[in-house]
Design an enzyme around this catalytic site. Structure first.
Site, PDB file in Angstrom:
ATOM      1  N   HIS A 305     -39.236  30.259  -9.449  1.00 36.57           N
ATOM      2  CA  HIS A 305     -39.793  31.039 -10.557  1.00 36.57           C
ATOM      3  C   HIS A 305     -38.650  31.500 -11.449  1.00 36.57           C
ATOM      4  CE1 HIS A 305     -42.183  33.986 -12.757  1.00 36.57           C
ATOM      5  NE2 HIS A 305     -43.238  33.341 -12.291  1.00 36.57           N
ATOM      6  N   ASP A 362     -48.711  29.658  -7.374  1.00 34.79           N
ATOM      7  CA  ASP A 362     -49.447  28.382  -7.280  1.00 34.79           C
ATOM      8  C   ASP A 362     -49.411  27.771  -5.897  1.00 34.79           C
ATOM      9  OD1 ASP A 362     -48.217  27.949 -10.519  1.00 34.79           O
ATOM     10  OD2 ASP A 362     -50.335  28.132  -9.998  1.00 34.79           O
TER      11      ASP A 362
HETATM   12  C1  SDX Z   1     -46.107  29.671 -12.957  1.00 34.92           C
HETATM   13  O1  SDX Z   1     -43.335  32.412 -15.987  1.00 34.92           O
HETATM   14  C2  SDX Z   1     -44.321  32.783 -15.272  1.00 34.92           C
HETATM   15  O2  SDX Z   1     -44.576  33.956 -15.066  1.00 34.92           O
HETATM   16  C3  SDX Z   1     -45.191  31.657 -14.738  1.00 34.92           C
HETATM   17  C4  SDX Z   1     -46.302  32.055 -13.758  1.00 34.92           C
HETATM   18  C5  SDX Z   1     -47.370  32.889 -14.441  1.00 34.92           C
HETATM   19  O3  SDX Z   1     -48.059  33.644 -13.732  1.00 34.92           O
HETATM   20  O4  SDX Z   1     -47.587  32.707 -15.665  1.00 34.92           O
HETATM   21  O5  SDX Z   1     -45.750  32.780 -12.686  1.00 34.92           O
HETATM   22  C6  SDX Z   1     -47.015  30.820 -13.222  1.00 34.92           C
HETATM   23  O6  SDX Z   1     -45.920  28.853 -13.813  1.00 34.92           O
HETATM   24  C7  SDX Z   1     -45.382  29.602 -11.644  1.00 34.92           C
HETATM   25  C8  SDX Z   1     -44.410  28.388 -11.531  1.00 34.92           C
HETATM   26  C9  SDX Z   1     -45.201  27.146 -11.167  1.00 34.92           C
HETATM   27  N1  SDX Z   1     -44.314  25.961 -11.265  1.00 34.92           N
HETATM   28  C10 SDX Z   1     -43.939  25.311 -10.147  1.00 34.92           C
HETATM   29  O7  SDX Z   1     -44.221  25.634  -9.005  1.00 34.92           O
HETATM   30  C11 SDX Z   1     -43.114  24.055 -10.444  1.00 34.92           C
HETATM   31  C12 SDX Z   1     -41.912  23.988  -9.502  1.00 34.92           C
HETATM   32  N2  SDX Z   1     -40.941  24.998  -9.890  1.00 34.92           N
HETATM   33  C13 SDX Z   1     -39.862  24.616 -10.766  1.00 34.92           C
HETATM   34  O8  SDX Z   1     -40.152  23.623 -11.674  1.00 34.92           O
HETATM   35  C14 SDX Z   1     -39.106  25.838 -11.331  1.00 34.92           C
HETATM   36  O9  SDX Z   1     -38.832  26.640 -10.266  1.00 34.92           O
HETATM   37  C15 SDX Z   1     -39.743  26.663 -12.440  1.00 34.92           C
HETATM   38  C16 SDX Z   1     -40.224  25.816 -13.559  1.00 34.92           C
HETATM   39  C17 SDX Z   1     -40.874  27.469 -11.900  1.00 34.92           C
HETATM   40  C18 SDX Z   1     -38.661  27.611 -12.951  1.00 34.92           C
HETATM   41  O10 SDX Z   1     -37.710  26.830 -13.584  1.00 34.92           O
HETATM   42  P1  SDX Z   1     -36.294  27.441 -14.072  1.00 34.92           P
HETATM   43  O11 SDX Z   1     -36.326  28.926 -14.085  1.00 34.92           O
HETATM   44  O12 SDX Z   1     -35.922  26.727 -15.319  1.00 34.92           O
HETATM   45  O13 SDX Z   1     -35.311  27.050 -12.898  1.00 34.92           O
HETATM   46  P2  SDX Z   1     -34.500  25.694 -12.836  1.00 34.92           P
HETATM   47  O14 SDX Z   1     -35.433  24.533 -12.990  1.00 34.92           O
HETATM   48  O15 SDX Z   1     -33.324  25.805 -13.748  1.00 34.92           O
HETATM   49  O16 SDX Z   1     -34.009  25.716 -11.307  1.00 34.92           O
HETATM   50  C19 SDX Z   1     -32.831  26.397 -10.923  1.00 34.92           C
HETATM   51  C20 SDX Z   1     -32.317  25.588  -9.717  1.00 34.92           C
HETATM   52  C21 SDX Z   1     -32.087  24.098 -10.060  1.00 34.92           C
HETATM   53  O17 SDX Z   1     -31.106  23.631  -9.137  1.00 34.92           O
HETATM   54  P3  SDX Z   1     -29.534  23.526  -9.679  1.00 34.92           P
HETATM   55  O18 SDX Z   1     -29.578  22.653 -10.916  1.00 34.92           O
HETATM   56  O19 SDX Z   1     -29.114  24.966  -9.965  1.00 34.92           O
HETATM   57  O20 SDX Z   1     -28.818  22.892  -8.517  1.00 34.92           O
HETATM   58  O21 SDX Z   1     -33.316  25.594  -8.674  1.00 34.92           O
HETATM   59  C22 SDX Z   1     -33.774  24.271  -8.464  1.00 34.92           C
HETATM   60  C23 SDX Z   1     -33.385  23.458  -9.690  1.00 34.92           C
HETATM   61  O22 SDX Z   1     -33.245  22.066  -9.370  1.00 34.92           O
HETATM   62  N3  SDX Z   1     -35.237  24.342  -8.312  1.00 34.92           N
HETATM   63  C24 SDX Z   1     -35.955  23.632  -7.467  1.00 34.92           C
HETATM   64  C25 SDX Z   1     -37.277  24.049  -7.644  1.00 34.92           C
HETATM   65  N4  SDX Z   1     -37.341  25.000  -8.589  1.00 34.92           N
HETATM   66  C26 SDX Z   1     -36.061  25.174  -9.010  1.00 34.92           C
HETATM   67  N5  SDX Z   1     -35.604  22.679  -6.567  1.00 34.92           N
HETATM   68  C27 SDX Z   1     -36.614  22.154  -5.850  1.00 34.92           C
HETATM   69  N6  SDX Z   1     -37.944  22.499  -5.971  1.00 34.92           N
HETATM   70  C28 SDX Z   1     -38.289  23.449  -6.848  1.00 34.92           C
HETATM   71  N7  SDX Z   1     -39.588  23.806  -6.980  1.00 34.92           N
END
Ligand code: SDX
Length: 427
Positions: A305, A362
């Site tokens: 998140h 989710d």
């Molecule tokens: C919702 O914003 C809100 O409030 C949203 C929400 C709401 O109520 O409206 O809470 C609802 O959208 C919840 C999120 C649902 N999405 C997912 O579950 C999709 C999977 N999650 C990721 O795509 C990610 O965690 C996000 C999109 C939720 C957040 O993305 P960020 O803040 O841009 O974080 P990032 O992608 O830059 O990740 C930081 C690091 C990265 O690794 P490094 O490059 O630092 O090595 O964490 C890793 C990412 O690769 N990472 C994950 C991961 N999420 C982040 N690695 C594996 N699996 C994951 N799910």
């Protein structure tokens, strides 16, 4: 006198007031930055950028706190009806019994859709994703109702109530259509969630009895999804609404943003991921390793998140609700065990710990929807049903703010500098 920050540039110093929120959040007020310094800020993804001041929802991502108008989500979820939360988010306080009764009955009066709109469903292929249908139906309301007169608070609130009534019916009708079932009309004596269940699952031959387990679970799910400050879809609603576009297209834009698998569409992707793991011998460790592998763009949907760097308080509640609902419905879903194992492994794995990746809203919601008989491709529609009052509350807050302006971010241009056009024969 507010605290001041100084930005020291090579040739000048810029003073910026520091704004402090009611929960002690701090922000540099950079509204005069460009005219005074010729500089803008750059923050792709807006991780460090506040787009507005808002009284609606507070999140403390480090502590895993979520409050609607100051009330903790855990208490609201356990003690309130979803329409009470709609009222709270929109108007700032929990309603009295009389206010709740009036508000609910106004929503009920708006539940029926124009009979002509029923024909719209016939135009969609049976394979149409319900989010596509929902977005189209909501935008189509602008063909039946004039744009909101944003100078008239009565009309603003009437259009908000209309959407709260109609959207539930659009969702239920799209389910019925996709299953070749006749449409079921709402009943005046049923609550918001009871009517959704009735309009979705009723059997036309017999009197539908709402299962209290389903009604309670759905009420809780909608409350937990009702608002989440400036998430992607709410920010989209504020962005589109800032141009004074009509409310229906504004909310439809929010639907589009929510549909993305990185946002609300994740609840559908979680179930698809868990089913893939189940079909692959439930080898959940393999998928955790895939998510850690920087050479693959595989993600564990339902994890991570932008704001929560602790356990999402909604996921905590939903994990308990999932256990409760599956037990009450006597459903033994192997996906639940896979989800719990995934969570256990991830929460103890250095990759996830270092990145503060926890289950989000989710991760468990789909397991509950699935147990309730809601098809996977309807999960994000359910998210939208819950989030609708949050979108409406933020739109209302913005529209009523005399200082609000059209949202128009700047950029840093890095493309080609000046050059003359050459004739195509000379290129
Ligand atoms: C919702 O914003 C809100 O409030 C949203 C929400 C709401 O109520 O409206 O809470 C609802 O959208 C919840 C999120 C649902 N999405 C997912 O579950 C999709 C999977 N999650 C990721 O795509 C990610 O965690 C996000 C999109 C939720 C957040 O993305 P960020 O803040 O841009 O974080 P990032 O992608 O830059 O990740 C930081 C690091 C990265 O690794 P490094 O490059 O630092 O090595 O964490 C890793 C990412 O690769 N990472 C994950 C991961 N999420 C982040 N690695 C594996 N699996 C994951 N799910």
């Amino acid at each position: 006198m507010s605290e001041q920050a100084k930005i020291q540039l090579p040739e000048l110093e810029h003073e910026s007031a520091i704004i402090t929120g009611s929960e002690d959040e701090k922000a540099f007020d950079i509204t005069k930055l460009r005219p005074n310094t010729g500089h803008i800020t750059l923050d792709p993804g807006y991780g460090n950028t506040g787009a507005c001041i808002s009284d609606i929802t507070f999140i403390d991502g480090e502590k895993g706190i979520l409050r609607y108008r100051g009330y903790p989500i855990e208490q609201l979820a356990e003690q309130c009806k979803f329409t009470e939360i709609c009222y709270l988010l929109l108007y700032g306080d929990l309603p009295t019994e009389e206010q709740q009764q009036q508000f609910s009955s106004r929503i009920k009066q708006e539940q029926n859709i124009h009979e002509d709109m029923k024909r719209f469903f016939d135009g969609f292929p049976i394979t149409a994703h319900p989010m596509a249908i929902l977005s189209a139906m909501i935008t189509s309301l602008s063909a039946y109702h004039e744009s909101t007169d944003i100078s008239d608070i009565e009309k603003i609130d009437a259009d908000i109530i209309r959407l709260l009534g109609r959207v539930k019916s659009f969702a239920a009708f799209s389910y019925r259509k996709s299953h070749g079932l006749p449409y079921i009309y709402p009943q005046q004596d049923l609550s918001y969630v009871e009517n959704f269940l009735h309009m979705t699952f009723s059997d036309t031959q017999e009197n539908y009895k709402t299962d209290p387990v389903l009604a309670e679970a759905l009420n809780l799910l909608l409350i937990l999804h009702a608002d989440h400050e400036q998430n992607c879809s709410t920010s989209t609603v504020r962005m589109v609404g800032s141009s004074h576009a009509n409310l229906y297209t504004t909310i439809s834009a929010g639907i589009g943003a929510l549909w993305g698998p990185l946002h609300g569409g994740a609840n559908q992707r979680v179930i698809e991921m868990l089913e893939e793991i189940r079909d692959d011998g439930s080898d959940y460790k393999k998928y955790v390793n895939m998510a850690k592998d920087k050479n693959s763009d595989y993600k564990l949907f339902g994890f991570g998140h932008r704001v929560y760097k602790n356990y999402d308080p909604r996921a905590k509640v939903l994990s308990q609700v999932a256990d409760r609902v599956l037990k009450a419905l006597n459903v033994d879903d192997p996906l639940m065990e896979i989800a719990k194992n995934l969570e256990e492994v991830a929460l103890n794995d250095e990759y996830f710990i270092a990145r503060k990746l926890y289950p989000n809203v989710d991760f468990y919601s789909g397991i509950i929807y699935k147990a309730m008989g809601i098809p996977t491709n309807m999960f994000t529609v359910m998210f939208a049903l819950g989030r609708l009052p949050g979108w409406l509350a933020h739109w209302r807050e913005m529209i009523l703010d005399p200082k609000s302006r059209i949202n128009r971010p700047r950029q840093v241009y890095t493309g080609p500098t000046f050059r003359d056009v050459t004739q195509i024969k000379d290129r």
